[in-house]
Design a protein around this motif. Structure first.
Motif, mmCIF file in Angstrom:
data_model
loop_
_atom_site.group_PDB
_atom_site.id
_atom_site.type_symbol
_atom_site.label_atom_id
_atom_site.label_comp_id
_atom_site.label_asym_id
_atom_site.label_seq_id
_atom_site.Cartn_x
_atom_site.Cartn_y
_atom_site.Cartn_z
ATOM 1 N N VAL A 78 0.843 -1.192 0.000
ATOM 2 C CA VAL A 78 0.000 0.000 0.000
ATOM 3 C C VAL A 78 0.879 1.244 0.000
ATOM 4 N N SER A 79 0.514 2.224 -0.833
ATOM 5 C CA SER A 79 1.202 3.513 -0.859
ATOM 6 C C SER A 79 0.503 4.479 0.093
ATOM 7 N N ILE A 80 1.297 5.286 0.800
ATOM 8 C CA ILE A 80 0.732 6.167 1.813
ATOM 9 C C ILE A 80 0.960 7.630 1.446
ATOM 10 N N GLU A 81 0.185 8.508 2.102
ATOM 11 C CA GLU A 81 0.221 9.923 1.764
ATOM 12 C C GLU A 81 1.462 10.636 2.282
ATOM 13 N N ARG A 82 2.256 9.984 3.102
ATOM 14 C CA ARG A 82 3.571 10.506 3.454
ATOM 15 C C ARG A 82 4.606 9.880 2.536
ATOM 16 N N GLY A 83 5.670 10.628 2.248
ATOM 17 C CA GLY A 83 6.687 10.092 1.356
ATOM 18 C C GLY A 83 7.908 10.972 1.301
ATOM 19 N N VAL A 84 8.415 11.188 0.080
ATOM 20 C CA VAL A 84 9.617 11.992 -0.127
ATOM 21 C C VAL A 84 9.298 13.121 -1.103
ATOM 22 N N TYR A 85 9.541 14.352 -0.664
ATOM 23 C CA TYR A 85 9.483 15.531 -1.527
ATOM 24 C C TYR A 85 10.904 15.857 -1.961
ATOM 25 N N THR A 86 11.116 15.979 -3.259
ATOM 26 C CA THR A 86 12.435 16.323 -3.783
ATOM 27 C C THR A 86 12.348 17.645 -4.531
ATOM 28 N N THR A 87 13.107 18.619 -4.041
ATOM 29 C CA THR A 87 13.189 19.917 -4.687
ATOM 30 C C THR A 87 14.528 20.026 -5.398
ATOM 31 N N LEU A 88 14.460 20.414 -6.662
ATOM 32 C CA LEU A 88 15.640 20.482 -7.518
ATOM 33 C C LEU A 88 15.840 21.932 -7.935
ATOM 34 N N THR A 89 17.020 22.467 -7.692
ATOM 35 C CA THR A 89 17.382 23.805 -8.163
ATOM 36 C C THR A 89 18.539 23.661 -9.125
ATOM 37 N N ILE A 90 18.377 24.206 -10.342
ATOM 38 C CA ILE A 90 19.430 24.061 -11.364
ATOM 39 C C ILE A 90 19.812 25.427 -11.917
ATOM 40 N N GLU A 91 21.071 25.541 -12.322
ATOM 41 C CA GLU A 91 21.531 26.728 -13.029
ATOM 42 C C GLU A 91 22.647 26.311 -13.973
ATOM 43 N N PRO A 92 22.740 26.973 -15.137
ATOM 44 C CA PRO A 92 23.804 26.642 -16.077
ATOM 45 C C PRO A 92 25.170 26.814 -15.429
ATOM 46 N N ALA A 93 26.115 25.939 -15.820
ATOM 47 C CA ALA A 93 27.459 25.955 -15.237
ATOM 48 C C ALA A 93 28.459 25.482 -16.283
ATOM 49 N N PRO A 94 29.750 25.789 -16.084
ATOM 50 C CA PRO A 94 30.763 25.332 -17.049
ATOM 51 C C PRO A 94 30.854 23.810 -17.121
ATOM 52 N N ARG A 95 30.581 23.145 -15.989
ATOM 53 C CA ARG A 95 30.585 21.681 -15.993
ATOM 54 C C ARG A 95 29.497 21.180 -15.053
ATOM 55 N N ALA A 96 29.029 19.973 -15.313
ATOM 56 C CA ALA A 96 27.949 19.412 -14.498
ATOM 57 C C ALA A 96 28.448 19.090 -13.096
ATOM 58 N N SER A 97 27.632 19.402 -12.092
ATOM 59 C CA SER A 97 27.954 19.062 -10.708
ATOM 60 C C SER A 97 26.658 19.000 -9.923
ATOM 61 N N TYR A 98 26.742 18.380 -8.746
ATOM 62 C CA TYR A 98 25.545 18.313 -7.908
ATOM 63 C C TYR A 98 25.936 18.171 -6.445
ATOM 64 N N ILE A 99 25.009 18.591 -5.588
ATOM 65 C CA ILE A 99 25.085 18.264 -4.167
ATOM 66 C C ILE A 99 23.717 17.737 -3.758
ATOM 67 N N ILE A 100 23.719 16.872 -2.759
ATOM 68 C CA ILE A 100 22.482 16.237 -2.294
ATOM 69 C C ILE A 100 22.342 16.490 -0.805
ATOM 70 N N ARG A 101 21.188 17.001 -0.411
ATOM 71 C CA ARG A 101 20.882 17.164 1.004
ATOM 72 C C ARG A 101 19.650 16.328 1.332
ATOM 73 N N ILE A 102 19.704 15.660 2.469
ATOM 74 C CA ILE A 102 18.568 14.884 2.962
ATOM 75 C C ILE A 102 18.140 15.493 4.288
ATOM 76 N N ASN A 103 16.936 16.024 4.295
ATOM 77 C CA ASN A 103 16.416 16.736 5.479
ATOM 78 C C ASN A 103 17.408 17.775 5.977
ATOM 79 N N GLY A 104 17.968 18.529 5.013
ATOM 80 C CA GLY A 104 18.825 19.654 5.334
ATOM 81 C C GLY A 104 20.291 19.334 5.519
ATOM 82 N N ARG A 105 20.671 18.061 5.529
ATOM 83 C CA ARG A 105 22.068 17.674 5.747
ATOM 84 C C ARG A 105 22.669 17.132 4.452
#
Length: 300
Positions: free
Chosen positions: A35-62
């Motif tokens: 069963v799927s429940i109404e609580r889950g994971v919200y993922t917010t993605l912020t992107i901006e053009p850059a000279p090379r691809a990179s990323y950082i990942i935060r889980i609950n602010g960390r």
């Protein structure tokens, strides 16, 4: 700078069969019921053009290592028309590593957000298939991405990724989920243990077939409990609580895989179950609705 948000419901599994022998990872997965429940994971993605691809990942602010999310990023970012700097914020409102499909929900919500934010030339199913492959390759799950994408309550009768596996969904009207979480069980250790794999597969497939032939919420709970007892993973503190709710005539089982007790019940039984659980355990039980939409972009 562009921001996109996506949501994936968490998913609680009561029965499953490991089906990971196919060479094609899109055909690997699990048959099962949950069963799927109404609580889950919200993922917010912020992107901006850059000279090379990179990323950082935060889980609950960390800022943390997140192998499944990294797998998704490493496979979808090269499809973008130009390099971007990507900031991923996972807001996880379900327990992690405790049978709520948090890794699958995180991977799926990220894949959908990347498709939208980067305007990738892929379908929603193809994005979801990347999330499925991430779970398979990282050995954090088997079939939760398909279940989280579909939402609702029911059975996965054929294993595999979205677009390959076959889910069967049933009417969740009048039903809610009650759960009580204590701790985690490492999924990779279960999936690689030959004795536990044998116990899972000697009964899981038969129970899925039985439930498919004769579906009802009460039957789902009955067979899920039978499956949990068969696996012998129920911890002593879960056992004490199960004995109490059994005595009250209320259905409960253990989530696959986590030290979590849950039940799918009629709304008029949920308050009584909440009361019994609250009297039995120092932990606070949670009552939550069933998510029927599945994973999706959150429109701003």
């Amino acid at each position: 700078m562009k921001t996109v948000e996506a949501f994936s419901p968490g998913h609680l599994t009561g029965i499953f069969q490991i089906c990971d022998e196919a060479e094609d990872p899109l055909r690997r997965g699990a048959r099962g019921a949950g069963v799927s429940i109404e609580r889950g994971v919200y993922t917010t993605l912020t992107i901006e053009p850059a000279p090379r691809a990179s990323y950082i990942i935060r889980i609950n602010g960390r800022e943390l290592e997140a192998p499944v999310s990294e797998w998704v990023l490493n496979h979808l970012l090269p499809l973008a028309p130009r390099p971007y700097r990507v900031v991923v914020e996972h807001r996880v409102e379900i327990p992690i590593g405790a049978g709520f499909s948090s890794s699958g929900a995180g991977a799926l919500s990220l894949a959908l957000a990347l498709k939208e934010a980067l305007d990738l030339d892929i379908t929603t199913l193809e994005a979801a298939q990347v999330a499925h492959r991430a779970e398979i390759e990282c050995r954090t799950g088997l079939g939760s991405v398909l279940a989280c994408l579909t939402g609702g309550i029911g059975i996965t009768i054929e294993p595999g990724a979205p677009g390959v596996g076959r889910p069967v969904r049933f009417d969740p009207q009048g039903l809610v989920v009650v759960y009580l979480h204590f701790g985690s069980i490492p999924t990779p250790s279960i999936l690689s243990d030959p004795i536990l794999r044998g116990r899972i597969n000697e009964l899981g497939g038969r129970l899925v077939e039985e439930l498919h032939r004769d579906w009802s919420p009460s039957r789902f709970m009955e067979l899920s409990r039978r499956f949990a007892e068969h696996l012998t993973l129920i911890t002593p503190r879960l056992r004490r609580i199960l004995e109490r709710v059994d005595g009250a005539g209320l259905p409960c089982t253990m989530a696959m895989l986590g030290e979590t007790l849950f039940a799918v019940v009629e709304e008029n039984d949920a308050e009584r179950l909440m009361r019994v659980l609250g009297e039995t355990s120092p932990r606070r039980p949670i009552m939550v609705g069933i998510d029927v939409e599945g994973a999706r972009i959150i429109e701003s």
